[in-house]
Scaffold this active site. Sequence first.
Site, PDB file in Angstrom:
ATOM      1  N   GLU A  13       5.952 -10.083  15.834  1.00  0.00           N
ATOM      2  CA  GLU A  13       5.445  -8.530  15.534  1.00  0.00           C
ATOM      3  C   GLU A  13       5.226  -8.025  16.815  1.00  0.00           C
ATOM      4  OE1 GLU A  13       3.834  -8.651  11.003  1.00  0.00           O
ATOM      5  OE2 GLU A  13       2.524  -8.873  12.518  1.00  0.00           O
ATOM      6  N   LYS A  69      -6.989   0.056   4.128  1.00  0.00           N
ATOM      7  CA  LYS A  69      -6.585  -0.620   5.792  1.00  0.00           C
ATOM      8  C   LYS A  69      -7.536   0.169   6.549  1.00  0.00           C
ATOM      9  CE  LYS A  69      -3.800  -3.533   3.975  1.00  0.00           C
ATOM     10  NZ  LYS A  69      -2.494  -3.822   4.248  1.00  0.00           N
TER      11      LYS A  69
HETATM   12  C1  A5P Z   1       2.282  -9.820   8.986  1.00  0.00           C
HETATM   13  O1  A5P Z   1       1.598 -10.997   9.959  1.00  0.00           O
HETATM   14  C2  A5P Z   1       1.013  -8.916   9.058  1.00  0.00           C
HETATM   15  O2  A5P Z   1       0.690  -8.392  10.172  1.00  0.00           O
HETATM   16  C3  A5P Z   1       1.163  -7.713   8.000  1.00  0.00           C
HETATM   17  O3  A5P Z   1       1.872  -6.626   8.650  1.00  0.00           O
HETATM   18  C4  A5P Z   1      -0.231  -7.204   7.561  1.00  0.00           C
HETATM   19  O4  A5P Z   1      -0.658  -8.439   7.243  1.00  0.00           O
HETATM   20  C5  A5P Z   1       0.046  -6.344   6.383  1.00  0.00           C
HETATM   21  O5  A5P Z   1       0.592  -6.977   5.177  1.00  0.00           O
HETATM   22  P1  A5P Z   1       0.605  -5.969   4.036  1.00  0.00           P
HETATM   23  O6  A5P Z   1       1.169  -5.020   3.916  1.00  0.00           O
HETATM   24  O7  A5P Z   1       1.007  -7.359   2.901  1.00  0.00           O
HETATM   25  O8  A5P Z   1      -0.967  -5.849   3.423  1.00  0.00           O
END
Ligand code: A5P
Length: 226
Positions: free
Chosen positions: A104, A125
């Site tokens: 990412e 979030k």
């Molecule tokens: C993956 O490694 C993460 O960075 C995700 O982008 C982050 O955990 C968000 O995930 P959700 O959309 O499932 O909450």
Amino acid sequence: MNPKIEAARAALGEVRSGMKLGLGTGTTAAEFVRLLGEALRARTLTAIRCTCTSEQTAAQARHEAIPVFPLHELAPLDLVVDGADEIDDGLRMIKGRGGALLREKIVEIVEQQAARFIVIADESKVVSRLGVSRLPVEVTPFALEVLQRRFEAMGIDPLLRMREGTPLVTDEGNRIFDVLVPATEDIATLVDTIRDHAGVVETGFFPHEATEAVIASAGGIRWMRR
Ligand code: A5P
């Protein structure tokens, strides 16, 4: 109304035919991938090419018949869309609960790889202080035990991420510690200290990657911009 779907739908509204996209990882990003697949099949979007931040997302994209390419064949990207675990009002984030933080970070470095990075998330979030949950730290297997000892000495209580009874192995073959962010400590300073250790590959702190965020709640959609 499902906030994850609404956030994903709002981000899809920014996609234009012919764009090169980066696809994120996690349950919210998965909704975006699903909607993108629908749009391609309906031909409301055409000539989209994508790169993925994890093997999991690449598998979903292929299942949706979305054209997937290696990052180097597409970069610079027009747009990246991904979720987050925590977002503060300065658009700083903690990511990596899904274990994909390293890829990412590589895809989402806006100056290097992408013109825009839209974060999609539900209101839960958004936090006033990053570090409500733990900070993921990706480490090489060779350094695992010595880094664990070092992080324990720092008082940040490293928990080795497990999956089905064994340590999680990331797409890049590494391991993840989830560490505490003490309330008394500035997260940027803590991350600098952590990254100073040989064997630390990356952390889930994303201080300046996102250019904007679309936050969905029962009350509707709001955009946060840098
Ligand atoms: C993956 O490694 C993460 O960075 C995700 O982008 C982050 O955990 C968000 O995930 P959700 O959309 O499932 O909450």
